[in-house]
Design a protein around this motif. Structure first.
Motif, mmCIF file in Angstrom:
data_model
loop_
_atom_site.group_PDB
_atom_site.id
_atom_site.type_symbol
_atom_site.label_atom_id
_atom_site.label_comp_id
_atom_site.label_asym_id
_atom_site.label_seq_id
_atom_site.Cartn_x
_atom_site.Cartn_y
_atom_site.Cartn_z
ATOM 1 N N HIS A 87 0.743 -1.095 -0.096
ATOM 2 C CA HIS A 87 -0.221 0.007 0.016
ATOM 3 C C HIS A 87 0.929 1.188 0.145
ATOM 4 C CE1 HIS A 87 -3.351 -2.584 0.835
ATOM 5 N NE2 HIS A 87 -2.601 -3.370 1.831
ATOM 6 N N SER A 95 -0.565 4.158 0.719
ATOM 7 C CA SER A 95 -1.201 5.199 1.152
ATOM 8 C C SER A 95 -0.752 6.123 2.257
ATOM 9 C CB SER A 95 -2.361 4.374 2.389
ATOM 10 O OG SER A 95 -1.987 3.994 3.521
ATOM 11 N N GLU A 96 -1.071 7.382 2.099
ATOM 12 C CA GLU A 96 -0.605 8.512 3.110
ATOM 13 C C GLU A 96 -0.450 8.025 4.613
ATOM 14 O OE1 GLU A 96 -1.551 13.219 4.348
ATOM 15 O OE2 GLU A 96 -1.884 12.349 2.218
#
Length: 230
Positions: free
Chosen positions: A86, A88-89
């Protein structure tokens, strides 16, 4: 040549086997142990004293982020790379807060994997291109996710490779520098070089950081003063 001792941490044996196959034939890298969850990672790091821990994020018992948070306090001399599917931030910023020195996506090829490992064990940081874009976006938007300001400030040195008296510009950064100084927009530079607009923005951001300037006029003046333009 000193051999870098590596501990692999992932709850899937296939992933660990895949990493080991990537490292085969690398005389300066040696996998000395494997762990399948965060608790084992902490224990094995203490028992085996690796130089580098490559750690998955989503695992049972303790997540990779929880484990690295503890290990950076217990074993500050060890280097840590987070490995994840991932980009993701949330995962990226939490990994940095935990003390990770790098963040690598699981679909990275061997060349990028080797580059990441050597960058980190030599004292640097490594974040894959997609991850760097997210870091830039987070920094430029004030941190996102309501991350505390001190955490945002912590991102800044991670985005800027160590520079020497020549500013340590890459070939791509020099290309972008010349086109930016010539007045081209990020979109125009991206089209000319055959790269994405986001990649152009990342390189341009790094240029401004390396040369310690805040606008295109200062960038142009400094580039000319130090002879960075062909």
């Amino acid at each position: 040549m000193n051999t870098c001792k590596i501990l692999l941490v992932d709850d899937h044996s296939l992933v660990r086997d895949g990493i080991k196959s990537l490292l085969e034939g690398e005389n300066d890298l040696q996998v000395i142990g494997e762990a399948s969850n965060g608790e084992e990672a902490i224990r094995f790091t203490g028992e085996l004293s690796p130089d580098l821990v490559i750690c998955d994020i989503r695992m049972p018992k303790k997540t990779g982020i929880e484990a690295v948070t503890e290990m950076t306090k217990l074993y500050p001399g060890v280097r840590y790379i987070m490995l994840s599917m991932h980009d993701s931030e949330e995962y990226i910023l939490k990994s940095i807060q935990a003390g990770a020195h790098g963040y690598l996506l699981k679909d990275a090829g061997k060349e990028e994997f080797m580059k990441a490992i050597h960058s980190v064990i030599e004292g640097g940081k490594y974040f894959s291109g997609d991850v760097s874009s997210i870091l830039v976006n987070s920094l430029m938007s004030g941190g996102g996710m309501n991350i505390k300001q001190h955490s945002v400030a912590k991102l800044e040195p991670l985005l800027e490779p160590e520079s020497n008296t020549n500013f340590n510009l890459t070939k791509r950064e020099k290309q972008i520098l010349e086109k930016a100084v010539a007045g081209l927009s990020n979109k125009e530079i991206a089209e000319e070089l055959g790269i994405s607009k986001r990649t152009t923005e990342v390189h341009r951001f790094n240029l401004m950081k390396k040369l310690n300037v805040k606008n295109i006029l200062d960038l142009s003046n400094k580039a000319r003063r130090f002879g960075l333009l062909d």
